[in-house]
Enzyme design. Sequence first.
Site, short mmCIF file in Angstrom:
data_model
loop_
_atom_site.label_atom_id
_atom_site.label_comp_id
_atom_site.label_asym_id
_atom_site.label_seq_id
_atom_site.Cartn_x
_atom_site.Cartn_y
_atom_site.Cartn_z
N ARG A 288 9.39 2.08 -8.27
CA ARG A 288 8.26 2.27 -9.18
C ARG A 288 8.24 3.68 -9.77
NH1 ARG A 288 1.94 2.49 -7.37
NH2 ARG A 288 1.00 2.43 -9.45
N LYS B 51 12.71 -8.73 -14.16
CA LYS B 51 13.00 -7.34 -13.80
C LYS B 51 14.33 -6.90 -14.41
CE LYS B 51 11.29 -5.26 -10.52
NZ LYS B 51 10.33 -4.12 -10.38
N HIS C 38 -10.39 10.17 -9.70
CA HIS C 38 -11.26 9.00 -9.46
C HIS C 38 -12.61 9.45 -8.91
CE1 HIS C 38 -8.18 6.11 -10.31
NE2 HIS C 38 -7.41 6.48 -9.32
N HIS D 288 -0.60 -3.40 -4.30
CA HIS D 288 -1.51 -3.89 -5.33
C HIS D 288 -1.51 -5.41 -5.43
CE1 HIS D 288 0.16 0.06 -6.14
NE2 HIS D 288 -1.01 0.38 -6.66
N TYR E 209 -2.08 0.57 -14.81
CA TYR E 209 -1.19 1.73 -14.74
C TYR E 209 -0.36 1.86 -16.01
CZ TYR E 209 -2.56 1.34 -9.88
OH TYR E 209 -3.29 1.25 -8.74
N HIS F 208 -2.17 3.63 2.04
CA HIS F 208 -2.05 3.74 0.58
C HIS F 208 -3.21 4.57 0.04
CE1 HIS F 208 -0.53 2.18 -3.31
NE2 HIS F 208 -1.75 2.50 -3.69
#
Length: 665
Positions: free
Chosen positions: A275, A482, A381, A507, A517, A347
């Site tokens: 990622r 992918k 956040h 997620h 994102y 996380h």
Amino acid sequence: MAATSILLSVALLCCSLTSAISVKFHGGRLNSNEDDAIAFLNEYNTEYGALVNQYVIASWNYETNLTDENANAVAVAGGVAGAYYEEASATASTFDTTNFSEDTKRQLSYLDSVSLEAAESEELYNILSDMANIYGTYQACRSNPMTGVKECMYLEPELTELMAQVGNYEDHLWAWQAWHNGVGRQLRPLYLRYVELKNKEAQLNGYADYGDQWRQKYETTEMETIVQDLYVQVEPLYKQLHAYIRRKLYDTYGPDKIDLRGPLPAHLLGDMWGRFWVNLNSIAIPFPEKPSTDPSPEMIRQNYTVERMFQTGNQFYTSMGLLPVPDTFWNLSMLEKPTDGREVACHATAWDFYDGKDFRIRMCTKVVFEDFQTVHHELGHIQYYMQYAFQPLNFRDGANDGFHEAVGELMAMSFSTTKHLNAIGLLNVPDDPDVDMNFLLFQALNTISTLPFHLTQDTWRWSMFRGDIPLEELNDNYWAEKARVVGVAPPVGRDPALDLDITAIYHVCNDFDMIRYFMRTFYQYQFNEVLCQAAGHTGPLYKCDFYNSTAAGDALAEMLKLGASKPWQDAMEALTGQRDILATPLLNYFEPLRAWLEAENIKNGDYIGWDIPPKQLVNKEFAPHLKEKMQQKLGLSPARESPSPRLRKNRMSSDIRPALHNVRL
């Protein structure tokens, strides 16, 4: 008492407690009195806010100590809040809002929701709990290749640290396979049932499927077109970066491991999922002989601690005139992984306890620069939560999920500039175009690399929720997408009957979309241009730092205070003066890097793009009977069309979990 019977009891109790609302406002016909609606909403904000606060406290206790007892406490608190919400939603539906103000209409719209019946709602809750538990507690075990002693590793920190290292192909292969086999295969049957239940619930609420519900949080029916149009504009930059990184991996691992015309192996990109590519910076840095822009060694030399990292981050925000975190943040947050034997979810997440004063971060922080960036992101956040804490309960959210993510990433980017790191004594680098290129490449590994990843995570799930992919083809089709879009392939063969590799990321198994994102990256650079202007910055955008600019802080705060009280286009306009999402600010920021990458790839004779092995060309229209079979499995009507757009639902409506904003990793 069993969790199921507890839930039934508290649901009955809560219904009796909230029946007063029903009696007060149900008159046998639609109520067109806005004063009654406002009185109802005031009562709802007070009573439901208190119940959600108790639910978030229980959730926090569970995720910072993963025990059955704490899981049962979450179920109890969730049952109470869920029952109250159902009653409040029924009451909200009795109002005729035709002549109400836009504010009242919007608040009531978040209550327009229908949940599954009790048994299926309980089943869905248990599935989500089980998936989170599998993800949070799994350990990959092997005999240590050096000592022969058995060693077991959690994802955090052991597997994450292993995947961040560059050079040991076999270690990465073992870790990737152990994680995806060990987690993904356990999650597959749970996830497939989750899809059925979420689709059913979405259809009860007038959506075509759960993916349609996700997309309409952006208050448009054109979301699929919007994301594809944005990606088309940035894809050439991504392909230049892909070719450059492929060459660096080839130089590191050799021709028997890396095909210079093929996709990248998913296990060699710096984390468990490919990622973020930032951990490849050591082999990818354009000018390694020049001073590094990674301050991690200097952080160690200066004896930085985790607490100091958060204090530094908090000071970045307050330097702009923004709000400091409350004192309770330092007492109640979990900023490091506990050493007392507790199993915890690591996380990184920022938590709003919906009481207007309790805000926390849960993170297993390490003293490295990557985590220092995450600290600034998570505090973004928290800043958003604090700025809109005065809003009614249903407006305590970002303008959309992408906005919430963009704020933290924007601040982390400003913090990471060489100008700022020089200013706070973590770097001492000259004004040098080669150093600038090192910085831009590092930024690209943190942002540009993620764009096709985040895009396919959700475009694939949208297709899956629609029933477009036969059950037996799910994992093969995922990797086909992918390969086609991201240019990445699994390092080992996958079993289509056992594997569902998309589930093995936080997620997905915790019921969060990831298009937030993708969108946040464009918002981030769009916001950056405007705040740089407010800060009086001149010169290249990649040198802009908002530190100490109260003008930039004031401009940002005005947008943050809106929360979800207005459509996101209004929030965009409040900060930027225009209403559209644009790719040009991002492209402008990275233009010097694009030109450099293109020249470098030409010099090396590198192929731009990738050849896809025939077995991975699975992205096709399947036979109609197979598609219909999958849609029937998911309870979908093949001919069903998406309804007209609706306002976003309160995320706490169907499974009253708070809208925790999860980032990175």
